[in-house]
Scaffold this active site. Sequence first.
Site, PDB file in Angstrom:
ATOM      1  N   SER A  80      36.526  43.356  39.669  1.00  0.00           N
ATOM      2  CA  SER A  80      37.619  43.927  40.450  1.00  0.00           C
ATOM      3  C   SER A  80      37.715  45.441  40.408  1.00  0.00           C
ATOM      4  O   SER A  80      38.455  46.030  41.187  1.00  0.00           O
ATOM      5  CB  SER A  80      38.952  43.324  39.992  1.00  0.00           C
ATOM      6  OG  SER A  80      39.049  41.987  40.407  1.00  0.00           O
ATOM      7  N   LYS A 129      47.698  50.425  39.968  1.00  0.00           N
ATOM      8  CA  LYS A 129      47.512  49.152  40.648  1.00  0.00           C
ATOM      9  C   LYS A 129      48.703  48.245  40.344  1.00  0.00           C
ATOM     10  O   LYS A 129      49.225  48.233  39.227  1.00  0.00           O
ATOM     11  CB  LYS A 129      46.208  48.515  40.157  1.00  0.00           C
ATOM     12  CG  LYS A 129      45.876  47.161  40.758  1.00  0.00           C
ATOM     13  CD  LYS A 129      44.560  46.652  40.160  1.00  0.00           C
ATOM     14  CE  LYS A 129      44.213  45.255  40.662  1.00  0.00           C
ATOM     15  NZ  LYS A 129      42.937  44.778  40.093  1.00  0.00           N
ATOM     16  N   SER A 136      39.643  43.151  43.160  1.00  0.00           N
ATOM     17  CA  SER A 136      41.053  43.151  43.490  1.00  0.00           C
ATOM     18  C   SER A 136      41.687  44.545  43.460  1.00  0.00           C
ATOM     19  O   SER A 136      42.868  44.687  43.809  1.00  0.00           O
ATOM     20  CB  SER A 136      41.817  42.245  42.520  1.00  0.00           C
ATOM     21  OG  SER A 136      41.742  42.722  41.197  1.00  0.00           O
TER      22      SER A 136
END
Length: 472
Positions: free
Chosen positions: A174, A72, A150
């Site tokens: 997230s 990520k 996220s």
Amino acid sequence: MQLGELDAWEQADCVRRGAVSPADLVEDAIARIERVDPAIHALVTRLDDSAREAARGPLPDGPFRGVPFLLKDLGAMQAGQPYYSGNRALRDLGHRSPHDSYLGARFRRAGLISLGKTNTPEFGLQSTTQPLAFGPTRNPWDLSRSSGGSSGGSAAAVAAGLVPIAHANDGAGSIRIPAAWCGVLGLKPSRGRVPIDPTWIGRSFVGFAITRSVRDAAALLDAVHGHEPGDLFRVPWPSRPYTEELGADPGSLRVGLLTRAPVATVHPDCREAAESAARLLEAFGHRVELGGPPALFEEERGLRTWVLGTIEYRMCLRGLAQMLGRPVRPDDVEPFLWRLADPEGPGISAEDFVDASEWQQGWATRVASWWAGGFDLLLTPTVCEPPPRLEELALADPFALLDRLGPHMAFTEPFNVTGQPALSLPLHWSADGLPIGVQLVARVGREDLLFRVAAQLEAAQPWRKRRPALHA
């Protein structure tokens, strides 16, 4: 053999047996990315050349040696890679990670090969992944819908079969929200289970991954957990490897079932997902009772959350200024962050911050004490609604967007504050084929119990062969 159908453990086993090489796995994953990612936009950076070089060279003899992986674009770092955090100013600067973070280094030692960086909302501040700097990541189950946030790029990539496992992190849901909306597995470990770099002093932020299988999550946690010198938060070392918990008898557990949320209306499909999981647990001999921690519904928390949230937004601007080497301007960030941080507005006093922090810690104690009253697990929907359409979340007014996104975290954010481990499992699909996750929450340090029960549920209602319409 279709390599994209295998989970990470199976791919690593193929390498161990000599059936394939790390280079074979990397090339196959690159081909899958080229076929599918243009439609979902899970990646913001490709690292094909460095991945090929890593696959050819000597690799650490870790449990996932040679397995393709994605990082990520927020949180864990590996030296020299682009690092933008969903922000246009860092993108335009061409910012790169100066070093391996603790977790980035542990991923390397596990043998994972990073093929790219996944999309994230700016600084991970939204429950949907559609940053203005890079555009939206689309849900492979329905391209008109959000993949969550996220860690939405990571969840979409795993769900679509680009890679079997991808880095994710979680400060308010997230990991779990995108896992629930993309039909994959998302574990948020206990605070202190996986080390956080010294610069991440927040108590709620946890790094780990999104996977397809319970086995992959257990094996990866075996590979990356543990303390670093000076860690602020520590939990007891597990009594045995987490992979040995799979198939172990959890006994007859007392489970609370909570299907109403303190700040949100729960969609009937999400309520049914949790109730269906409750029936499965009862079939295994567990005792399920309606209810959950009463402290979740304390109305006083709102003001303290606003104080702490504003401080978090302002710290994002401060961190960005340090990376840019200059003050942050309004056009460096999205209106969402600039307006909510309100950098030119009234200050928050030190007394207000200390008061909010102390109150929140007392609140966390009241929430966690529910488990001390005899419960082993709490079962909830992961999110209060199925994945919404991207256009519903593309609101120009920052405060209207915050009001729309806030309810998504109703079942997830409390357990970032308490530091408890929580796991989202893909056990339910709506009538129109959208995945809906259910969440299990245990006491701090009891990932072992989550793995035992998750393995039971995975065996009874397997999800790995369910594939979205868009799959590599």
